[in-house]
Write an enzyme that holds these catalytic residues in place. Structure first.
Site, PDB file in Angstrom:
ATOM      1  N   GLY A  31       6.819   2.364   7.567  1.00 15.85           N
ATOM      2  CA  GLY A  31       6.811   1.765   6.236  1.00 15.85           C
ATOM      3  C   GLY A  31       5.679   0.781   6.038  1.00 15.85           C
ATOM      4  CG  HIS A  34      -1.653   1.126   5.336  1.00 15.53           C
ATOM      5  ND1 HIS A  34      -2.389   2.153   5.881  1.00 15.53           N
ATOM      6  CD2 HIS A  34      -0.924   0.610   6.353  1.00 15.53           C
ATOM      7  CE1 HIS A  34      -2.143   2.236   7.176  1.00 15.53           C
ATOM      8  NE2 HIS A  34      -1.243   1.316   7.482  1.00 15.53           N
ATOM      9  CG  HIS A  37       1.329   4.749   6.335  1.00 13.53           C
ATOM     10  ND1 HIS A  37       1.240   3.397   6.095  1.00 13.53           N
ATOM     11  CD2 HIS A  37       1.770   4.882   7.611  1.00 13.53           C
ATOM     12  CE1 HIS A  37       1.619   2.733   7.178  1.00 13.53           C
ATOM     13  NE2 HIS A  37       1.938   3.605   8.116  1.00 13.53           N
TER      14      HIS A  37
END
Ligand code: PAF
Length: 280
Positions: A31, A34, A37
């Site tokens: 998680g 940014h 990802h």
């Protein structure tokens, strides 16, 4: 985009998609998503996945007792919005309680050939936690392929080996490092950095660029360059953790810096541990 919290429900849904002939991609994350990802989701799309499952789980078993598990940034709402915009079709938000039974006792362990050095040597138990959770995610999502980032080079190498050695029936895709315009590798932990620490952190990508340039001119003995790089990072205000040059597949240290060798760096900017790497 579907949202799952319950591992069993995700597993049933994913099995049905596979049965229906869909191509599933898994993008495992912790998680605080940014650009790095989002590039993994883009890579899954490019490879033709019908279903792109993003898992968002700050996995407690890969953090040491003095590490940043409690502070690690968590923002499910923002992560879901980013996943939807990037084209993910499912997001999985499990909890430590529904991922690990209170008496969980079986672990996926690499014997040290790949995990005994670099981050594995400095973060005891880290890769045991990573391999275990990733194996669980594979079993829950039945992916045809899973996408990891090159920034965690040692992790990607170990996961690839785990897939080979444990006969997981899927392909590992490794997507290139995404950098900020300054050169700093994107990381959820960059959120911890003060302006001064961010400035110091630029020394990592600069050092890699310099080494790449030198290597393009021909092979060079590594020892002196290793020392120079260490000093350059410390002078920039970082506390260097390691500067290593390794074989790209085996992670064995090399004596000569040459094309194809991977240089990996780890250093603290204040209390934040940053890593970066480049294939020469
Ligand atoms: O790279 C990460 O974010 C994590 O190590 C991973 C692969 C999601 C496992 O928790």
């Amino acid at each position: 985009m579907k949202t799952f919290n319950d591992p069993k429900k995700l597993q049933r849904w994913a099995a049905a998609q596979r049965l229906a002939g869909k191509k599933i991609a898994l993008v495992p994350t912790m998680g605080a998503l940014h650009e790095g990802h989002l590039s993994l989701i883009a890579a899954a799309k490019k490879k033709g996945a019908d279903e792109i499952v993003v898992s968002v789980f700050v996995n407690p078993t890969q953090f040491g007792p003095k590490e940043d598990y409690a502070q690690y940034p968590r923002d499910h709402k923002a992560d879901a919005a980013k996943c939807r915009a990037a084209g993910a079709t499912a997001i999985f938000f499990p909890t430590p309680e529904n991922m690990y039974a209170p008496d969980h006792s079986v672990w996926m362990v690499e014997d040290g050939a790949l995990s005994g050095s670099l981050c594995g040597a400095r973060r005891p138990g880290h890769f045991r936690g990573v391999c275990t959770v990733v194996a669980k995610l594979f079993n829950l999502t039945h992916p045809n392929f899973a996408v990891f980032g090159q920034k965690d080079y040692q992790q990607a190498t170990i996961i690839r080996r785990m897939v080979r050695d444990m006969n997981f029936d899927l392909e590992i895709v490794v997507a290139p490092i995404v950098r900020e315009p300054s050169g700093l590798a994107r990381s959820s932990r960059n959120a911890y950095l003060s302006d001064a620490e961010r400035e110091s952190a630029l020394a990592l990508s600069r050092a890699l660029q310099k080494l790449k340039k030198l290597t393009a001119e021909g092979p060079r003995p590594w020892k002196a360059l290793q020392r120079e790089t260490w000093i350059a990072l410390d002078r920039a205000g970082l506390r260097t953790d390691y500067v290593e040059a390794v074989n790209a597949d085996t992670l064995a240290p090399v004596r000569k810096l040459d094309k194809g060798v991977v240089v990996l760096l780890a250093a603290y900017a204040g209390k934040t541990r940053l890593i970066d790497n480049a294939v020469m």
